[in-house]
Enzyme design. Structure first.
Site, PDB file in Angstrom:
ATOM      1  N   HIS A 192       0.822  -1.211   0.000  1.00  0.00           N
ATOM      2  CA  HIS A 192       0.000   0.000   0.000  1.00  0.00           C
ATOM      3  C   HIS A 192       0.854   1.258   0.000  1.00  0.00           C
ATOM      4  O   HIS A 192       0.423   2.304  -0.485  1.00  0.00           O
ATOM      5  CB  HIS A 192      -1.005  -0.035   1.147  1.00  0.00           C
ATOM      6  CG  HIS A 192      -2.144  -0.959   0.843  1.00  0.00           C
ATOM      7  ND1 HIS A 192      -2.183  -2.245   1.310  1.00  0.00           N
ATOM      8  CD2 HIS A 192      -3.230  -0.805   0.044  1.00  0.00           C
ATOM      9  CE1 HIS A 192      -3.271  -2.836   0.830  1.00  0.00           C
ATOM     10  NE2 HIS A 192      -3.912  -1.992   0.062  1.00  0.00           N
ATOM     11  N   CYS A 235      -9.572  -4.234 -10.413  1.00  0.00           N
ATOM     12  CA  CYS A 235      -9.094  -3.007  -9.763  1.00  0.00           C
ATOM     13  C   CYS A 235      -7.767  -3.199  -9.038  1.00  0.00           C
ATOM     14  O   CYS A 235      -7.300  -2.282  -8.373  1.00  0.00           O
ATOM     15  CB  CYS A 235     -10.144  -2.437  -8.826  1.00  0.00           C
ATOM     16  SG  CYS A 235     -10.441  -3.464  -7.392  1.00  0.00           S
TER      17      CYS A 235
HETATM   18  C1  PEP Z   1      -6.510  -5.707  -4.293  1.00  0.00           C
HETATM   19  O1  PEP Z   1      -6.308  -6.460  -3.342  1.00  0.00           O
HETATM   20  O2  PEP Z   1      -6.219  -6.003  -5.483  1.00  0.00           O
HETATM   21  C2  PEP Z   1      -7.093  -4.379  -4.069  1.00  0.00           C
HETATM   22  C3  PEP Z   1      -7.472  -3.624  -5.071  1.00  0.00           C
HETATM   23  O3  PEP Z   1      -7.181  -3.945  -2.793  1.00  0.00           O
HETATM   24  P1  PEP Z   1      -5.889  -3.442  -1.967  1.00  0.00           P
HETATM   25  O4  PEP Z   1      -4.731  -3.318  -2.916  1.00  0.00           O
HETATM   26  O5  PEP Z   1      -6.243  -2.147  -1.352  1.00  0.00           O
HETATM   27  O6  PEP Z   1      -5.703  -4.533  -0.967  1.00  0.00           O
END
Ligand code: PEP
Ligand code: MG
Length: 540
Positions: A187, A497
């Site tokens: 993140h 996503c």
């Molecule tokens: C994912 O896990 O691909 C996602 C979009 O959520 P995050 O990256 O915030 O865990």
């Protein structure tokens, strides 16, 4: 000049001075106080307590370790003396700030005064001030501050950069981020990408880099420390060229997301905060495919209340108008920690109480968010989605919470819309259950970052697994195909996503699989748009 290599996370060129950030620094937020006398007394008490402890330590350990003994004696003298204490007291009184913050400011002032001095006595004094300040701040219960990166933008160098630390920084002050540990889909990396900050990991920054001029070229994964004139000149030109190319790409901003043979797909932006809204429009996104709402819960001392959340969602809804905004409910837990959540420590947080599980365990907090989203729904085109789903029972529980929220809004005559709801598919369980899950919601969104880590059983943040962490793993691609097929059988649309959505090497394949939308960091939209507009599905 020294040249060091690393792994690129987000491409770009930066030239500037390095600010070395050590995670152990106190992160303080300025606290104004109304009772100056109370703070002065608290400081006096802390000063006596720390002084007595150090003096005691000096008596017991000083004879065995003379060097430590001398340093402790100096620290006791510092606390006994008037100059340090009166500097702190005068700050408390004149600026009406907390004792802990006044100590931190004094520490910072002295740092500035003594910084750059090579005299060993001055350096030892600086160390004493730092240590004594740390003890005092600790005994005063600590204090938080937005991490101060200074007045000029800097290249941020660190051994590792945690998400909470990054969230406390002013991102406009960061030219580039270079760290030792990291990963492309952590993140922290997602934030640097979202903010368009060139970033790299796999280097070995050290405190000596602080203040050094550097060039970061995250296209080729190289950092030049103390570059010579020639290198600086060349990179100034390259940077200008880079900006020219980016500007050329901007011509695609208004263009349609349609393949050469006419297939229309949606390109959306992933954002984490209101500050990112500008780049959604700037890069011509068709909407917001993932609003990582949990970022509003991070980097602060208390949980955002319903009204604060409502105002943020209303602002996003109004700004985006008819364009869709998919708000993911708070995906907290694991690496997204906030102290006020008081989460139990877990031996395996990646598999722990996180995402929708945590929301369902904190019903009041969850309902406050749902209420805020439903209240904002009348101001735009919102949709609601849930992270880390594994079962139909979770959908039952969520629906029950939504029922309570809607009933209450209706009772109080608060308008809301029946907005679409969807799930994120991020676990192998959700892939297998995709058909049943899709039948319960309006859409599904593939979170390939987590889906990859859970499918491969490899922590997405662990740099040691990098060479094995295959985001194009056939198992993951097959799962994506399975989910698209299952959801389409139920008449539901599918978005990808995760970070994979921005991978132009997969754009044609995703289109062939029949994906309906791709959602990614704003800066990746135009390269993907270029790729998709050049794709002819009838020829592959
Ligand atoms: C994912 O896990 O691909 C996602 C979009 O959520 P995050 O990256 O915030 O865990
Ligand atoms: Mg995820």
């Amino acid at each position: 000049m020294q040249i060091v290599n690393g792994t690129p996370v987000f491409e770009g060129i930066a030239i500037g001075k390095i600010r070395y950030f050590s995670g152990g620094e106190y992160r303080m937020r300025q606290y104004l106080v109304s009772n100056v006398k109370k703070e002065t007394l608290a400081f006096a008490r802390a000063r006596t307590m720390v002084r007595d402890e150090l003096s005691h330590l000096c008596n017991s350990a000083g004879s065995r370790n003379p060097e430590l003994g001398r340093s402790l004696q100096r620290q006791v003298a510092l606390l006994d003396g008037e100059s340090f204490a009166s500097a702190v007291e005068s700050l408390i009184v004149t600026q009406k700030i907390s004792a802990a913050y006044a100590v931190a400011l004094t520490r910072q002032d002295m740092n500035v005064t003594f910084h750059g001095l090579t005299d060993p006595v001055a350096r030892a004094r600086l160390r004493d001030v730092r240590e004594v300040s740390d003890y005092l701040i600790e005994s005063l219960g600590g204090v938080n501050e937005r991490i101060d990166l200074g007045d000029e933008p800097v290249i941020l160098a660190a051994d590792s950069l945690d998400l909470p630390d990054l969230m406390e920084m002013d991102h406009d002050k960061i030219l580039a981020v270079i760290t030792r540990s990291g990963s492309e889909i952590s993140h922290t990396a997602i934030i640097t990408k979202t903010r368009g900050i060139p970033s790299m990991f796999g280097l070995s920054p050290c405190p000596e880099w602080d203040g050094v001029t550097a060039i970061v070229d995250s296209y080729s994964g190289v950092v030049y420390l103390s570059p010579d004139e020639e290198e600086l000149k060349e990179y100034t030109l390259r940077k200008e060229e880079d900006e020219r190319e980016r500007n050329l790409l901007l011509r695609l901003r208004e263009k349609e997301d349609r393949t050469l043979d006419g297939k229309k797909i949606e390109l959306y932006a992933n954002i984490g905060s209101l500050e990112d809204l500008g780049s959604v429009e700037y890069y011509g996104a068709g909407g917001i495919g993932l609003l990582r709402s949990e970022f509003q819960y991070l980097g602060r001392d208390s949980c955002p209340g319903e009204n604060e959340l409502f105002q943020a969602y209303r602002h996003v809804a109004q700004t985006m108008g008819e364009k869709p905004v998919y708000i993911r409910t708070a995906d907290l837990g694991a690496e997204k920690q906030a102290s006020y959540l008081r989460l139990d420590s877990e031996s395996n947080p990646i598999m722990g109480n996180r995402g929708i599980r945590l929301s369902l365990a904190r019903e009041e907090m969850f309902r406050a968010q749902l209420r805020a989203i439903y209240r904002a729904s009348v101001y735009g085109n919102l949709a609601l989605m849930y992270p880390m789903i594994t079962s139909l029972e979770e959908i039952d529980e969520i629906e029950e919470q939504i029922r309570i929220v809607k009933e209450d809004l209706t009772k109080n005559n608060i308008p809301y819309l029946d907005i679409p709801t969807g799930i994120m598919i991020e676990t192998p369980a959700a892939v297998i259950m995709a058909s049943e899950l899709a039948s319960r919601v309006s859409f599904v969104s593939l979170g390939t970052n987590d889906l990859t880590q859970y499918t491969l059983a490899m922590d997405r943040q662990n740099p040691a697994l990098r060479s094995r962490y295959d985001s194009h793993h056939p198992a993951v691609l097959r799962m994506i195909r399975m989910v698209i097929w299952a959801a389409h059988q139920q008449g539901k649309k599918v978005t990808i996503c995760g970070e994979l959505a921005a991978d132009t090497a997969l754009t044609a394949e995703f289109l062939r699989m029949g994906v309906d939308a791709l959602s990614m960091v704003p800066a990746s939209i135009l390269p993907v748009r270029r790729q998709l507009r050049a794709t002819d599905l009838s020829r592959i």
